[in-house]
Design a protein around this motif. Sequence first.
Motif, PDB file in Angstrom:
ATOM      1  N   VAL A  60       5.328  -1.254  -1.940  1.00 46.79           N
ATOM      2  CA  VAL A  60       6.159  -0.798  -3.067  1.00 46.79           C
ATOM      3  C   VAL A  60       5.773  -1.565  -4.328  1.00 46.79           C
ATOM      4  N   HIS A  61       5.604  -2.880  -4.214  1.00 50.76           N
ATOM      5  CA  HIS A  61       5.167  -3.682  -5.368  1.00 50.76           C
ATOM      6  C   HIS A  61       3.804  -3.212  -5.863  1.00 50.76           C
ATOM      7  N   GLN A  62       2.901  -2.908  -4.946  1.00 48.76           N
ATOM      8  CA  GLN A  62       1.579  -2.407  -5.318  1.00 48.76           C
ATOM      9  C   GLN A  62       1.690  -1.065  -6.036  1.00 48.76           C
ATOM     10  N   MET A  63       2.539  -0.173  -5.543  1.00 48.96           N
ATOM     11  CA  MET A  63       2.730   1.138  -6.170  1.00 48.96           C
ATOM     12  C   MET A  63       3.262   0.989  -7.592  1.00 48.96           C
ATOM     13  N   ILE A  64       4.140   0.022  -7.792  1.00 46.27           N
ATOM     14  CA  ILE A  64       4.679  -0.222  -9.128  1.00 46.27           C
ATOM     15  C   ILE A  64       3.577  -0.762 -10.039  1.00 46.27           C
ATOM     16  N   ARG A  65       2.820  -1.744  -9.548  1.00 39.16           N
ATOM     17  CA  ARG A  65       1.715  -2.315 -10.346  1.00 39.16           C
ATOM     18  C   ARG A  65       0.691  -1.254 -10.727  1.00 39.16           C
ATOM     19  N   GLU A  66       0.396  -0.357  -9.798  1.00 41.58           N
ATOM     20  CA  GLU A  66      -0.626   0.668 -10.020  1.00 41.58           C
ATOM     21  C   GLU A  66      -0.108   1.885 -10.790  1.00 41.58           C
ATOM     22  N   GLY A  67       1.178   1.886 -11.152  1.00 43.30           N
ATOM     23  CA  GLY A  67       1.730   2.979 -11.938  1.00 43.30           C
ATOM     24  C   GLY A  67       2.070   4.219 -11.141  1.00 43.30           C
ATOM     25  N   GLN A  68       2.196   4.097  -9.839  1.00 42.79           N
ATOM     26  CA  GLN A  68       2.585   5.236  -9.018  1.00 42.79           C
ATOM     27  C   GLN A  68       4.093   5.392  -8.949  1.00 42.79           C
ATOM     28  N   LEU A  69       4.799   4.338  -9.341  1.00 44.62           N
ATOM     29  CA  LEU A  69       6.246   4.284  -9.237  1.00 44.62           C
ATOM     30  C   LEU A  69       6.772   3.459 -10.398  1.00 44.62           C
TER      31      LEU A  69
END
Length: 116
Positions: free
Chosen positions: A29-38
Amino acid sequence: MSDSVTAGPAAWVNLPDAAERLGVSISKVHQMIREGQLLAVKHDGIRQIPAELLANSTVLKHLPGVLTLLRDAGYNDEEALRWLYEPDPDLDGSAALGLGGHRAREVKRRAQALGF
Protein backbone atom coordinates in the motif's frame (compact mmCIF):
# COMPACT_ATOMS: atom_id res chain seq x y z
CA MET A 1 -30.15 26.36 -5.24
CA SER A 2 -27.10 24.34 -4.24
CA ASP A 3 -26.70 22.18 -1.19
CA SER A 4 -24.26 23.40 1.43
CA VAL A 5 -22.50 20.05 1.50
CA THR A 6 -18.78 20.09 2.10
CA ALA A 7 -16.97 18.37 -0.72
CA GLY A 8 -14.98 15.39 0.35
CA PRO A 9 -14.96 11.66 0.78
CA ALA A 10 -18.00 10.05 2.37
CA ALA A 11 -15.71 7.69 4.29
CA TRP A 12 -12.04 7.11 4.94
CA VAL A 13 -9.96 3.93 5.12
CA ASN A 14 -6.73 3.75 7.12
CA LEU A 15 -3.73 2.13 5.47
CA PRO A 16 -3.86 -1.22 7.32
CA ASP A 17 -7.57 -1.59 6.45
CA ALA A 18 -6.82 -0.63 2.83
CA ALA A 19 -4.15 -3.34 2.70
CA GLU A 20 -6.68 -5.87 3.99
CA ARG A 21 -9.34 -4.75 1.48
CA LEU A 22 -6.86 -4.94 -1.38
CA GLY A 23 -5.40 -8.25 -0.20
CA VAL A 24 -1.86 -6.89 -0.12
CA SER A 25 0.73 -6.06 2.55
CA ILE A 26 0.91 -2.65 4.18
CA SER A 27 4.28 -2.24 2.46
CA LYS A 28 2.56 -2.70 -0.91
CA VAL A 29 0.00 0.00 0.00
CA HIS A 30 2.86 2.39 0.84
CA GLN A 31 4.49 1.51 -2.48
CA MET A 32 1.23 2.14 -4.36
CA ILE A 33 0.96 5.56 -2.73
CA ARG A 34 4.60 6.43 -3.55
CA GLU A 35 4.14 5.31 -7.16
CA GLY A 36 0.94 7.35 -7.59
CA GLN A 37 -1.40 4.40 -7.95
CA LEU A 38 -3.31 5.43 -4.84
CA LEU A 39 -3.96 8.67 -2.98
CA ALA A 40 -3.58 9.03 0.79
CA VAL A 41 -3.70 12.24 2.82
CA LYS A 42 -3.71 13.06 6.52
CA HIS A 43 -7.25 13.02 7.87
CA ASP A 44 -7.82 13.37 11.61
CA GLY A 45 -4.04 13.17 12.04
CA ILE A 46 -3.74 9.78 10.33
CA ARG A 47 -2.79 9.05 6.73
CA GLN A 48 -5.95 7.69 5.12
CA ILE A 49 -7.43 6.85 1.73
CA PRO A 50 -10.87 8.01 0.55
CA ALA A 51 -13.05 4.88 0.58
CA GLU A 52 -14.56 5.69 -2.83
CA LEU A 53 -11.15 5.24 -4.46
CA LEU A 54 -11.17 1.55 -3.57
CA ALA A 55 -13.51 -0.62 -5.62
CA ASN A 56 -14.16 -3.87 -3.79
CA SER A 57 -10.69 -5.46 -3.70
CA THR A 58 -8.96 -3.15 -6.19
CA VAL A 59 -8.10 0.49 -6.79
CA LEU A 60 -10.50 2.23 -9.18
CA LYS A 61 -9.36 1.34 -12.68
CA HIS A 62 -8.67 4.88 -13.92
CA LEU A 63 -7.38 6.37 -10.66
CA PRO A 64 -3.62 5.88 -11.28
CA GLY A 65 -3.88 7.57 -14.69
CA VAL A 66 -5.85 10.50 -13.31
CA LEU A 67 -3.40 10.91 -10.43
CA THR A 68 -0.52 10.98 -12.92
CA LEU A 69 -2.31 13.66 -14.97
CA LEU A 70 -2.97 15.75 -11.86
CA ARG A 71 0.66 15.45 -10.71
CA ASP A 72 1.85 16.38 -14.21
CA ALA A 73 -0.36 19.49 -13.92
CA GLY A 74 1.45 20.41 -10.68
CA TYR A 75 -1.10 19.19 -8.14
CA ASN A 76 0.11 17.84 -4.81
CA ASP A 77 -1.87 15.14 -2.96
CA GLU A 78 -4.10 17.57 -1.05
CA GLU A 79 -4.86 19.57 -4.22
CA ALA A 80 -5.58 16.35 -6.11
CA LEU A 81 -7.98 15.32 -3.35
CA ARG A 82 -9.78 18.69 -3.56
CA TRP A 83 -10.01 18.38 -7.36
CA LEU A 84 -11.35 14.83 -7.15
CA TYR A 85 -14.06 15.86 -4.69
CA GLU A 86 -15.03 19.24 -6.14
CA PRO A 87 -18.83 19.02 -6.53
CA ASP A 88 -19.79 18.41 -10.16
CA PRO A 89 -23.26 17.08 -11.01
CA ASP A 90 -22.10 16.22 -14.55
CA LEU A 91 -19.67 13.67 -13.06
CA ASP A 92 -22.14 11.83 -10.83
CA GLY A 93 -21.44 14.29 -8.01
CA SER A 94 -17.64 14.62 -8.24
CA ALA A 95 -14.68 13.39 -10.29
CA ALA A 96 -13.97 10.74 -7.63
CA LEU A 97 -17.49 9.36 -7.95
CA GLY A 98 -17.38 9.66 -11.74
CA LEU A 99 -14.26 7.48 -11.85
CA GLY A 100 -16.28 4.58 -10.52
CA GLY A 101 -18.85 4.71 -13.31
CA HIS A 102 -19.51 5.56 -16.91
CA ARG A 103 -18.05 9.08 -16.50
CA ALA A 104 -14.45 7.87 -16.06
CA ARG A 105 -13.37 8.96 -19.54
CA GLU A 106 -14.75 12.45 -18.97
CA VAL A 107 -12.87 12.66 -15.65
CA LYS A 108 -9.64 11.67 -17.44
CA ARG A 109 -10.30 14.21 -20.21
CA ARG A 110 -10.80 17.00 -17.66
CA ALA A 111 -7.66 16.02 -15.72
CA GLN A 112 -5.68 15.97 -18.96
CA ALA A 113 -6.93 19.47 -19.86
CA LEU A 114 -5.47 20.84 -16.61
CA GLY A 115 -1.97 20.42 -18.02
CA PHE A 116 -2.66 22.87 -20.85
